[in-house]
Motif scaffolding. Structure first.
Motif, PDB file in Angstrom:
ATOM      1  N   THR A  64       0.827  -1.208   0.000  1.00  0.00           N
ATOM      2  CA  THR A  64       0.000   0.000   0.000  1.00  0.00           C
ATOM      3  C   THR A  64       0.860   1.255   0.000  1.00  0.00           C
ATOM      4  O   THR A  64       0.589   2.214  -0.751  1.00  0.00           O
ATOM      5  N   THR A  75      -5.915   4.582  -6.172  1.00  0.00           N
ATOM      6  CA  THR A  75      -5.204   3.870  -5.108  1.00  0.00           C
ATOM      7  C   THR A  75      -5.930   2.598  -4.696  1.00  0.00           C
ATOM      8  O   THR A  75      -5.324   1.521  -4.600  1.00  0.00           O
ATOM      9  N   VAL A  80      -4.664  -1.326  -4.956  1.00  0.00           N
ATOM     10  CA  VAL A  80      -4.519  -2.158  -3.765  1.00  0.00           C
ATOM     11  C   VAL A  80      -5.485  -3.344  -3.801  1.00  0.00           C
ATOM     12  O   VAL A  80      -5.127  -4.462  -3.425  1.00  0.00           O
ATOM     13  N   ASP A 139      -1.694  -7.425  -4.313  1.00  0.00           N
ATOM     14  CA  ASP A 139      -3.013  -6.843  -4.143  1.00  0.00           C
ATOM     15  C   ASP A 139      -3.974  -7.828  -3.486  1.00  0.00           C
ATOM     16  O   ASP A 139      -3.718  -9.032  -3.415  1.00  0.00           O
ATOM     17  N   GLN A 149      -2.928   6.082   4.200  1.00  0.00           N
ATOM     18  CA  GLN A 149      -3.202   6.831   2.978  1.00  0.00           C
ATOM     19  C   GLN A 149      -3.408   8.314   3.272  1.00  0.00           C
ATOM     20  O   GLN A 149      -2.839   9.177   2.601  1.00  0.00           O
TER      21      GLN A 149
END
Length: 477
Positions: free
Chosen positions: A132, A171, A175, A259, A430
């Motif tokens: 991530t 994003t 992921v 992922d 994040q």
């Protein structure tokens, strides 16, 4: 962050009664509702504040009796102590069932337990965390920063809310799916998956706002209007994800990816369940973090002293690795304070499986909807003090500067108990990464002076966007 359905009360169909004063429906209640229809969130908050137990009861024609609470003891009872009696329930799962299928955020019982166990394991791994952070680094340096640099160079206006939404979708797709939709690359056309996801999310939210649920169900049966559009959008979303799954299976014959899709397939899960799971994660992570970031950046433009403190926390030369992000206590405090005042999800509902009584004495009958209300909870003087409406990140820090532990039942923006958000740490990673990357280089200057309007849907957003000009920070840290 976890997905929660906003079952927004329908205009003209509410009779609202204080839980301690259960009286028969009256015309006065309808008149009061009509008078407050444009400020329902504020009105509910006022009523909850005035209620002795921070709980109110709503009667809506044609819908289950609904209990709305801002009482942490009630929240803990629903989400933990008597968890088994408060599932999402059929009324909830029907609204999102066509879109999310049997994904983790739209099921109860065995299916939920099975998916939760698998997802919990994957979210706890260091490898997913590192993957991530690498995705964030590439997306920020390759797309987000160049967009802001260009805006600063040309003195052009950016809708920061839209930029952050595109960033979040890029994003979460990387992921969750291991694919890059390139939404932040303005030179490329929008992928059908992205457009269909927007449409499906919007129409699903409209179902929850329908005055009479039978209306959307009839339209679905006849394949008319928004329900036809939803069916078409879901077909695109599922078809796109099915294609990605097929390609992923072929690729995994040679090597596996970092992922979530690769991890779930590697665990031997069936393709259909994997598809529904990753669609749920796309929904959960798509707009929640971008909503929180949008409101934080707006709040910082009104509190430049707090913005400066946040910028000073970013170490000179830091590459924003996991350990650097973990140490950013003040930025985390800013994020928590933002979500206290402007939670990405306004409220979340469960449905009672059997008759019950909440800790504050409110009776619950089988089939009742029981809703906890993070927006109102963040504005309760009883919970946060007289300065509850002020943006004050220091309330989240102890005397040493560490982040203070706060009960998740007092601050339930990530839910709590068995259904606590699996992506909570990922969301903070994040958001910290984006805040640090932007503040160390830029200042945002709002184009409009008026206070933005907070709009509650599946995920709350800022009406009209957040239009800003971008300036390079005087002393880059």
């Amino acid at each position: 962050m976890s997905l929660s359905l906003l079952l927004f009360p329908a205009l003209g169909f509410l009779l609202l009664l204080l839980s301690k004063k259960l009286t028969p429906p009256s015309l006065g209640c309808l008149i009061s509702f009509y008078q407050n229809r444009h400020r329902l969130l504020t009105w509910y908050t006022e009523l909850l504040s005035e209620s002795e137990n921070q709980t109110i009861v709503v009667h809506r024609l044609g819908a289950p009796r609904t209990i709305i609470t801002a009482n942490p003891d009630n929240v803990e009872y629903m989400l933990k102590s008597n968890f088994s009696n408060f599932p999402k329930g059929k009324p909830f799962t029907e609204l999102l069932g066509d879109f999310l299928g049997l994904g983790i955020f739209n099921v109860d019982g065995h299916l939920w337990s099975l998916q939760r166990k698998l997802a919990s394991h994957e979210f706890s791994t260091n490898s997913l965390r590192d993957f991530t952070v690498q995705v964030l680094a590439d997306e920020v340096s390759g797309r987000l920063i160049p967009i802001l640099e260009n805006a600063a160079e040309t003195n052009s206006v950016l809708d920061m809310q839209e930029v952050l939404r595109r960033f979040a979708f890029d994003t979460i797709c990387q992921v969750s799916l291991g694919m890059d939709p390139s939404c932040l690359d303005m030179s490329r056309p929008v992928l059908p998956l992205s457009a269909a996801f927007d449409s499906a999310s919007e129409i699903s939210a409209m179902r929850g706002a329908a005055p009479v649920f039978a209306v959307w169900k009839l339209k679905r049966a006849l394949n008319l209007g928004p329900e036809k559009d939803l069916k078409d959008a879901v077909k695109v979303v599922r078809g796109s994800v099915d294609e990605i799954i097929l390609r992923k299976k072929e690729m995994m014959e040679d090597e596996s990816g970092g992922d979530l899709l690769s991890r779930f397939l590697g665990a031997g899960m069936e393709s259909e369940m994997v598809r529904d799971m990753v669609i749920s994660f796309l929904m959960a992570g798509r707009d929640t973090t971008s909503a929180a970031l949008t409101w934080l950046f707006w709040l910082l433009t009104n509190h430049r002293d707090i913005e400066q403190r946040a910028a000073e926390e970013i170490k000179i030369g830091s590459d924003l690795g996991y350990n650097d992000l973990k140490e950013m206590n003040f930025i985390k405090a800013c994020l928590c304070e933002t979500m206290r005042l402007y939670p990405p999800v306004v409220w979340d509902s469960k449905h009672a499986a059997n008759d019950d009584v909440l800790p504050d004495g409110t009776p619950v009958f089988r089939g009742n909807r029981v809703t906890y209300f993070p927006y109102g909870m963040g504005r309760m003087e009883a919970l946060w003090g007289k300065d509850r409406l002020e943006f004050r990140p220091d309330r989240w820090l102890d005397e040493t500067g560490a982040v203070r532990m706060v009960s998740p039942y007092k601050f339930p923006v990530f839910q709590a108990g068995p259904r606590v958000c699996l992506g909570k740490e990922m969301a903070f990673i994040q958001m910290k990464y984006v805040v640090a990357s932007v503040l160390r280089r830029f200042e945002l200057v709002p184009v409009r002076d008026e206070r933005p309007v907070y709009v509650p849907q599946l995920t709350a957003y800022m009406a009209g966007g957040f239009s800003v000009r971008v300036r390079r920070r005087g002393n880059v840290v």
